[in-house]
Write an enzyme that holds these catalytic residues in place. Structure first.
Site, PDB file in Angstrom:
ATOM      1  N   LYS A 114      16.645 -27.272  29.360  1.00 52.36           N
ATOM      2  CA  LYS A 114      17.632 -26.458  29.668  1.00 52.36           C
ATOM      3  C   LYS A 114      19.006 -27.070  29.505  1.00 52.36           C
ATOM      4  O   LYS A 114      19.245 -28.273  29.916  1.00 52.36           O
ATOM      5  CB  LYS A 114      17.630 -26.350  31.314  1.00 52.36           C
ATOM      6  N   HIS A 116      21.987 -26.067  30.568  1.00 54.77           N
ATOM      7  CA  HIS A 116      23.069 -25.829  31.490  1.00 54.77           C
ATOM      8  C   HIS A 116      22.686 -26.424  32.824  1.00 54.77           C
ATOM      9  O   HIS A 116      21.413 -26.974  32.761  1.00 54.77           O
ATOM     10  CB  HIS A 116      23.636 -24.642  31.612  1.00 54.77           C
TER      11      HIS A 116
END
Length: 229
Positions: A114, A116
């Site tokens: 991921k 963010h």
């Protein structure tokens, strides 16, 4: 005392085979499996797909882990099948009478990092201490290898693998079968135990003691004779 405990474990394994049959997770017939073999039985843990079924499954996982006596601090569920297994088994362990209210942390990984938020591939509790990897079955051992790498990279210790069914089956072609099963190879390669709720031996025991399924006994026995360990 040892005899009583062994009887309890046999009862637990037998009960799990019955549960898997009731849920349609374990079936008998003729099935072409990923290896290309024609198998007289098929086990698909993905068919434990309701709240009640997964809750009961988690209780079986929790009991198998506690009964094994293997020390552990937390659970790790490899994506994707291991994610709900880790979460629900952690709930079942928190309610287990032998753990005196211990609250067992769990974590799992994403297939893709991921970019963010908190980022990375790991979700859940920090990986630390003795970590049990939880999955449905071991086929090629790829998921275990990736999990071991993730756990060690975090500075924690892979302490064992917890699965639903040990197929007790050798890999390879009919002309060149491996000397060990996938479960045995994982245990030897990483020097840690593989704990299963039940095994092919338990399925055969159930068949031998259930007249309604007696017709499948011979084909399963022949399959084990050819591919089993």
């Amino acid at each position: 005392m040892h005899f009583i405990w062994k009887h309890i474990m046999l009862s637990q394994r037998n009960e799990f085979v019955r549960f898997a049959l009731e849920q349609g997770v374990l079936r008998f017939g003729e099935f072409k499996v990923k290896s290309g073999r024609l198998s007289p039985y098929f086990f698909n843990a993905g068919l434990f797909n309701s709240g009640a079924a997964v809750g009961r499954l988690a209780q079986f996982y929790a009991q198998a882990l506690v009964s094994s006596g293997v020390p552990f601090d937390m659970l790790f569920g490899p994506a994707y099948k291991g994610i709900p297994l880790a979460a629900t088994t952690a709930v079942a362990l928190a309610q287990h009478p032998d753990l005196a209210g211990r609250d067992i942390p769990f974590a799992f990984n994403r297939k893709e990092a991921k970019a963010h938020g908190e980022g990375g591939t790991l979700v859940g509790a920090p990986l630390q201490g003795k970590v049990i990897i939880i999955d449905d079955v071991i086929t090629a051992g790829t998921s275990v290898r990736e999990s071991v790498d993730i756990i060690r990279a975090a500075g924690a210790e892979p302490a064992g693998v917890l699965i639903a069914l040990d197929r007790m089956e050798r890999a390879g072609t009919d002309q060149q079968l491996s000397s060990h099963s996938a479960v045995q190879e994982v245990s030897q390669k990483y020097g840690m135990p593989v704990i299963s709720i039940a095994s092919l031996a338990d399925i055969m025991f159930y068949l031998e003691n259930n007249s309604e399924l007696a017709a499948h006994q011979q084909s399963v026995a022949a399959y084990r004779q050819k591919y089993g360990v």
